[in-house]
Write a protein that holds these residues in place. Structure first.
Motif, PDB file in Angstrom:
ATOM      1  N   GLY A 273      38.588  52.840  52.224  1.00 51.36           N
ATOM      2  CA  GLY A 273      37.402  52.964  51.446  1.00 51.36           C
ATOM      3  C   GLY A 273      36.667  51.789  51.191  1.00 51.36           C
ATOM      4  N   LEU A 274      35.577  51.951  50.393  1.00 54.59           N
ATOM      5  CA  LEU A 274      34.813  50.951  49.916  1.00 54.59           C
ATOM      6  C   LEU A 274      35.023  50.572  48.344  1.00 54.59           C
ATOM      7  CD1 LEU A 274      31.868  51.876  52.094  1.00 54.59           C
ATOM      8  CD2 LEU A 274      32.896  49.686  52.346  1.00 54.59           C
ATOM      9  N   PRO A 275      34.813  49.393  48.081  1.00 56.41           N
ATOM     10  CA  PRO A 275      35.389  48.971  46.438  1.00 56.41           C
ATOM     11  C   PRO A 275      34.446  49.456  45.155  1.00 56.41           C
ATOM     12  CG  PRO A 275      34.296  47.183  47.439  1.00 56.41           C
ATOM     13  CD  PRO A 275      34.363  48.111  48.604  1.00 56.41           C
ATOM     14  N   THR A 276      33.257  49.858  45.736  1.00 63.80           N
ATOM     15  CA  THR A 276      32.250  50.315  44.549  1.00 63.80           C
ATOM     16  C   THR A 276      31.514  51.294  44.765  1.00 63.80           C
ATOM     17  OG1 THR A 276      30.433  49.347  43.108  1.00 63.80           O
ATOM     18  CG2 THR A 276      30.749  48.302  45.384  1.00 63.80           C
ATOM     19  N   ARG A 277      30.902  52.035  43.853  1.00 65.91           N
ATOM     20  CA  ARG A 277      29.516  52.930  44.001  1.00 65.91           C
ATOM     21  C   ARG A 277      28.580  52.307  43.249  1.00 65.91           C
ATOM     22  NH1 ARG A 277      34.199  55.449  42.730  1.00 65.91           N
ATOM     23  NH2 ARG A 277      35.065  56.894  44.209  1.00 65.91           N
ATOM     24  N   ALA A 278      28.295  51.187  43.108  1.00 65.52           N
ATOM     25  CA  ALA A 278      27.256  50.315  42.363  1.00 65.52           C
ATOM     26  C   ALA A 278      26.319  49.325  43.005  1.00 65.52           C
ATOM     27  CB  ALA A 278      27.919  49.679  41.120  1.00 65.52           C
ATOM     28  N   ALA A 279      26.265  49.725  44.331  1.00 66.13           N
ATOM     29  CA  ALA A 279      25.572  48.684  45.279  1.00 66.13           C
ATOM     30  C   ALA A 279      23.994  48.913  45.155  1.00 66.13           C
ATOM     31  CB  ALA A 279      26.172  48.840  46.739  1.00 66.13           C
ATOM     32  N   ALA A 280      23.407  47.854  45.181  1.00 68.05           N
ATOM     33  CA  ALA A 280      21.840  47.893  45.130  1.00 68.05           C
ATOM     34  C   ALA A 280      21.305  47.976  46.466  1.00 68.05           C
ATOM     35  CB  ALA A 280      21.461  46.797  44.606  1.00 68.05           C
ATOM     36  N   ALA A 281      22.181  47.737  47.519  1.00 66.93           N
ATOM     37  CA  ALA A 281      21.520  47.936  48.883  1.00 66.93           C
ATOM     38  C   ALA A 281      22.678  47.785  49.908  1.00 66.93           C
ATOM     39  CB  ALA A 281      20.316  46.753  49.547  1.00 66.93           C
ATOM     40  N   ALA A 282      22.299  48.364  51.151  1.00 63.83           N
ATOM     41  CA  ALA A 282      23.590  48.390  52.222  1.00 63.83           C
ATOM     42  C   ALA A 282      22.633  48.572  53.462  1.00 63.83           C
ATOM     43  CB  ALA A 282      24.521  49.748  52.049  1.00 63.83           C
ATOM     44  N   ALA A 283      23.354  47.873  54.514  1.00 64.78           N
ATOM     45  CA  ALA A 283      22.714  47.925  55.821  1.00 64.78           C
ATOM     46  C   ALA A 283      23.463  48.473  57.014  1.00 64.78           C
ATOM     47  CB  ALA A 283      22.018  46.367  56.192  1.00 64.78           C
ATOM     48  N   VAL A 284      23.025  48.911  57.906  1.00 65.48           N
ATOM     49  CA  VAL A 284      23.700  49.413  59.098  1.00 65.48           C
ATOM     50  C   VAL A 284      23.046  48.519  60.239  1.00 65.48           C
ATOM     51  CG1 VAL A 284      24.755  51.075  60.735  1.00 65.48           C
ATOM     52  CG2 VAL A 284      24.638  51.343  58.446  1.00 65.48           C
ATOM     53  N   THR A 285      23.464  47.560  60.794  1.00 67.66           N
ATOM     54  CA  THR A 285      22.664  46.660  61.818  1.00 67.66           C
ATOM     55  C   THR A 285      22.602  47.372  63.116  1.00 67.66           C
ATOM     56  OG1 THR A 285      24.793  45.595  62.440  1.00 67.66           O
ATOM     57  CG2 THR A 285      23.412  44.467  60.877  1.00 67.66           C
ATOM     58  N   ASN A 286      23.676  48.057  63.687  1.00 69.02           N
ATOM     59  CA  ASN A 286      23.747  48.756  64.959  1.00 69.02           C
ATOM     60  C   ASN A 286      25.008  49.374  65.062  1.00 69.02           C
ATOM     61  OD1 ASN A 286      25.587  46.787  65.828  1.00 69.02           O
ATOM     62  ND2 ASN A 286      23.766  45.397  65.955  1.00 69.02           N
ATOM     63  N   VAL A 287      25.164  50.400  66.087  1.00 69.75           N
ATOM     64  CA  VAL A 287      26.276  50.942  66.514  1.00 69.75           C
ATOM     65  C   VAL A 287      26.767  50.942  67.837  1.00 69.75           C
ATOM     66  CG1 VAL A 287      27.870  53.036  66.080  1.00 69.75           C
ATOM     67  CG2 VAL A 287      26.271  52.491  64.404  1.00 69.75           C
ATOM     68  N   ALA A 288      27.787  50.503  68.427  1.00 71.38           N
ATOM     69  CA  ALA A 288      28.002  50.347  69.851  1.00 71.38           C
ATOM     70  C   ALA A 288      29.500  50.678  69.921  1.00 71.38           C
ATOM     71  CB  ALA A 288      27.688  49.237  70.338  1.00 71.38           C
ATOM     72  N   ASN A 289      29.996  50.850  70.957  1.00 79.88           N
ATOM     73  CA  ASN A 289      31.426  51.196  71.501  1.00 79.88           C
ATOM     74  C   ASN A 289      32.113  49.871  71.432  1.00 79.88           C
ATOM     75  OD1 ASN A 289      33.861  51.558  72.760  1.00 79.88           O
ATOM     76  ND2 ASN A 289      32.866  52.419  74.827  1.00 79.88           N
ATOM     77  N   ASP A 290      33.112  50.040  70.314  1.00 76.23           N
ATOM     78  CA  ASP A 290      33.914  49.207  70.130  1.00 76.23           C
ATOM     79  C   ASP A 290      35.290  49.521  69.249  1.00 76.23           C
ATOM     80  OD1 ASP A 290      34.918  46.480  70.220  1.00 76.23           O
ATOM     81  OD2 ASP A 290      33.879  45.844  68.349  1.00 76.23           O
ATOM     82  N   HIS A 291      36.368  49.220  69.360  1.00 72.52           N
ATOM     83  CA  HIS A 291      37.612  49.477  68.707  1.00 72.52           C
ATOM     84  C   HIS A 291      37.505  51.314  68.378  1.00 72.52           C
ATOM     85  CE1 HIS A 291      38.620  45.487  67.972  1.00 72.52           C
ATOM     86  NE2 HIS A 291      37.371  45.296  67.464  1.00 72.52           N
ATOM     87  N   LEU A 292      37.505  51.937  69.442  1.00 69.49           N
ATOM     88  CA  LEU A 292      37.686  53.374  69.294  1.00 69.49           C
ATOM     89  C   LEU A 292      39.111  53.866  69.552  1.00 69.49           C
ATOM     90  CD1 LEU A 292      34.503  54.435  71.289  1.00 69.49           C
ATOM     91  CD2 LEU A 292      34.541  54.232  68.986  1.00 69.49           C
ATOM     92  N   GLY A 293      39.212  55.028  68.783  1.00 69.48           N
ATOM     93  CA  GLY A 293      40.384  55.499  69.127  1.00 69.48           C
ATOM     94  C   GLY A 293      41.395  55.331  68.009  1.00 69.48           C
ATOM     95  N   GLN A 294      40.982  54.853  66.797  1.00 70.07           N
ATOM     96  CA  GLN A 294      41.841  54.846  65.542  1.00 70.07           C
ATOM     97  C   GLN A 294      41.143  55.637  64.344  1.00 70.07           C
ATOM     98  OE1 GLN A 294      41.229  50.314  65.234  1.00 70.07           O
ATOM     99  NE2 GLN A 294      43.336  50.035  65.537  1.00 70.07           N
ATOM    100  N   PHE A 295      42.280  56.214  63.606  1.00 69.19           N
ATOM    101  CA  PHE A 295      41.895  57.095  62.510  1.00 69.19           C
ATOM    102  C   PHE A 295      41.069  58.505  63.202  1.00 69.19           C
ATOM    103  CE2 PHE A 295      42.409  52.723  60.761  1.00 69.19           C
ATOM    104  CZ  PHE A 295      43.573  52.969  60.102  1.00 69.19           C
ATOM    105  N   GLY A 296      41.116  58.727  64.300  1.00 67.29           N
ATOM    106  CA  GLY A 296      40.143  59.974  64.715  1.00 67.29           C
ATOM    107  C   GLY A 296      38.763  59.661  64.780  1.00 67.29           C
ATOM    108  N   VAL A 297      38.443  58.355  64.994  1.00 66.71           N
ATOM    109  CA  VAL A 297      37.308  57.962  65.346  1.00 66.71           C
ATOM    110  C   VAL A 297      37.002  57.475  67.032  1.00 66.71           C
ATOM    111  CG1 VAL A 297      35.399  56.296  65.294  1.00 66.71           C
ATOM    112  CG2 VAL A 297      36.729  57.108  63.118  1.00 66.71           C
ATOM    113  N   ASN A 298      37.034  58.356  67.778  1.00 65.14           N
ATOM    114  CA  ASN A 298      37.115  58.393  69.282  1.00 65.14           C
ATOM    115  C   ASN A 298      35.822  58.158  69.966  1.00 65.14           C
ATOM    116  OD1 ASN A 298      39.826  58.849  68.786  1.00 65.14           O
ATOM    117  ND2 ASN A 298      39.397  61.193  68.665  1.00 65.14           N
ATOM    118  N   THR A 299      34.637  58.416  69.341  1.00 64.59           N
ATOM    119  CA  THR A 299      33.296  58.419  70.260  1.00 64.59           C
ATOM    120  C   THR A 299      32.382  57.310  69.217  1.00 64.59           C
ATOM    121  OG1 THR A 299      32.191  60.181  68.951  1.00 64.59           O
ATOM    122  CG2 THR A 299      33.597  60.815  70.725  1.00 64.59           C
TER     123      THR A 299
END
Length: 578
Positions: A273-299
């Motif tokens: 998990g992530l270390p804090t719940r006090a961030a002012a901002a967060a970003a998701v730049t993009n999502v593409a096929n990479d490193h699938l198949g771990q911890f039940g993240v398959n797609t």
């Protein structure tokens, strides 16, 4: 044996097994993650021929029964179903996370017994064993500090060894075994600082570095975490992959720090998990096929869910900056209630138009200029051509990274002039952005070095460089052996968008990962031939260093070379610096 080792090995809880089911080791969740924003424990169960609904129903029953028997009536049970399995989780007090692992294993023990019609242990005895670990792990002083920090509106960071309250210049750190009473803490000296989390399949390192450069340009002492190091100002605190919560805590505890830029990767999010719940901002730049198949993240949509965990780090008025040009980001955004600032390469993107119509902040490119809409008016920030990272606008992926950094910077309260100075002063070289399309000159030719390794990143780099005029084009290709044959062929085909005249396929002895020497190069060669190349255009090398040398000795004025470097990075860069 120290206290943590004693806690880790305090109990051994066996459960019924079957050939068609596999249970991974339970792990502690220390902060917000894929499942929720609670600390606790999670276990991943993989199976075939079993109804997932039956497993999750059993989990809900037995986990709830165990939690109640432990006196954790205020704690919660959850699950997530994926193709071929489930994640099963419980929440727990922050001072009971090792006990939570045993609680989860106890609950699974009774689930498995019922699933396989097997004998189960004595419930009261097993719960009593967990209670014994709870008594050893209990730290009332920590719970008191957590409650006091929440009451004072300041963040608290916890790990096995240390506890800290506040961030950076407003932080103080104590040993977990020597915590003060809340009344003995000088709360007036503790405060949070502007914190941003950056994630995505590609672009997160560049965006993190760019945001830090903007913060520096504002005169602040800025720091970052990354897959390569933790740095405050010019001081590297430690080298290594610090894209998990440990890197975040290391950075946020540095007393010099005024602005924090944290790169976070999928692995850290899913493991702990992530270390804090006090961030002012967060970003998701993009999502593409990479490193699938771990911890039940398959797609890829499931990967988007994991990346979007960063929204759970946001303070109440925090901003989530999202790429409106990415289909997976757009789809997952439907599942968050966060305050979204969209960014796009196109001012006419439907989400950008909607944002302007509703008076919501957003960023975009219009008539060759980077523009920010503040909810009321459009502000021209800087011409795209004045941002070196964009290579005159050819590197569209870096325009997106610049837009993401822009949104984060303004959400952190950094001034517009620092924004312009940071964007204009940050260069695509080995000093400012090592390993990301760094340009060198060799014998009158342009040589680009990039650490891109997945189809999405390689496609972005090759598309950008394919628009540059060249007499001849050379490319160095290699792939880690743990990718499938199809993945290697697909990435090779993507790299051919660079339209090379010569392809050098190289071995990666340190990345064979189960393959024989020559296998990966054979796949690269086969794919290149299938795309119409002649055998004489394909060369083979035993290492990236040799491949780079083969290309460099052939370069003439007007040529362009792209070296996709996965290993031997220092040696390759040394050749070009020489």
């Amino acid at each position: 044996m120290d206290r943590i080792e004693q806690l880790e090995t305090a109990l051994t809880i066996e459960s019924a097994t079957a050939d068609h089911i596999r249970v991974d080791d339970a792990r502690r969740l220390t902060g917000p993650g894929l499942l929720w924003n609670k600390p606790g424990a999670v276990m991943d169960v993989f199976f075939t021929g079993i109804d997932a609904a039956q497993v999750t129903a059993l989990w809900k029953t037995h986990a709830r029964r165990v939690l109640d028997a432990l006196g954790w009536q205020d704690q919660s049970v959850t699950h997530r179903t994926f193709t071929g399995g489930v994640n099963l989780a419980i929440s727990a007090p922050m001072d009971q996370l090792y006990s939570a692992i045993f609680a989860a294993q106890t609950a699974w023990h009774f689930c498995a017994a019922e699933l396989f019609d097997a004998h189960s242990g004595d419930f009261d005895q097993m719960v009593g064993d967990v209670k014994g670990v709870m008594a050893s792990e209990s730290n009332p002083a920590l719970i008191a500090l957590i409650e006091a920090a929440e009451a004072h509106g300041v963040d608290i960071l916890c790990d096995d060894d240390e506890i800290s309250i506040g961030h950076g210049t407003g932080s103080q750190v104590w040993s977990v075994d020597a915590l003060p009473a809340p009344d003995d803490v000088d709360w007036s000296g503790l405060h949070n600082i502007p914190v941003a989390f950056i994630t995505g399949t590609n672009g997160k390192t560049t965006t993190t570095r760019l945001l830090e450069a903007i913060a520096r340009a504002s005169g602040k002492v800025a720091g970052l975490t990354s897959t390569e190091f933790v740095r405050v100002g010019d001081d590297i605190l430690d080298r290594g992959d610090y894209s998990g919560p440990g890197g975040g805590r290391m950075l946020l505890r540095d007393k010099r720090l005024e602005v924090a830029c944290l790169e976070v990767a999928r692995g850290g999010i899913l493991r702990r998990g992530l270390p804090t719940r006090a961030a002012a901002a967060a970003a998701v730049t993009n999502v593409a096929n990479d490193h699938l198949g771990q911890f039940g993240v398959n797609t890829v949509p499931e990967l988007a869910q994991a990346k979007f965990a960063v929204h759970r780090t946001l303070a109440e008025d925090g901003v989530l900056a999202l790429n409106a040009d990415d289909a997976y980001v757009r789809a997952e955004a439907e599942n968050t209630s966060a305050n979204i600032w969209w960014f796009s390469l196109d001012a006419q993107n439907d989400l950008i138009r909607q944002a302007r119509e509703t008076g919501t902040c957003c960023a975009y490119v219009q008539h060759g200029k980077v523009v920010f809409f503040d909810g009321t008016t459009e502000q021209i920030v800087i011409p795209v051509a004045d941002v070196p990272l964009t290579m005159g606008g050819a590197a569209k992926y870096n325009i997106q990274n610049a837009l993401a950094a822009l949104c984060l910077a303004l959400a952190l309260g950094l001034p517009q002039q620092a924004l312009r100075d940071g964007l204009a002063g940050f260069k695509p070289d080995a000093k400012d952005n090592p390993g990301r399309c760094n340009e060198f000159r060799h014998n009158g030719a342009r040589v680009f070095v990039d650490f891109a390794h997945n189809p999405h990143s390689i496609s972005a780099v090759c598309d950008a460089l394919s628009s540059l005029p060249a007499k001849r084009r050379f490319i160095m290709l290699s792939h880690a052996g743990d990718r499938s044959d199809q993945d290697i062929c697909d990435v090779t085909a993507t790299a051919l968008n660079f339209q090379p005249d010569v392809v050098v396929a190289t071995e990666l002895e340190g990345y064979l990962r189960g393959r024989e020497l020559g296998e990966t190069s054979n796949l690269i060669e086969r794919t290149t031939l299938e795309h119409g190349y002649e055998a004489k255009q394909i060369l083979r090398a035993t290492s990236p260093s040799q491949a780079a040398s083969m290309i460099l000795e052939r370069l003439e004025p007007g040529d362009i070379a792209l070296l996709l470097v996965l290993s031997d990075r220092d040696a390759v860069l040394a050749m070009l610096d020489g």
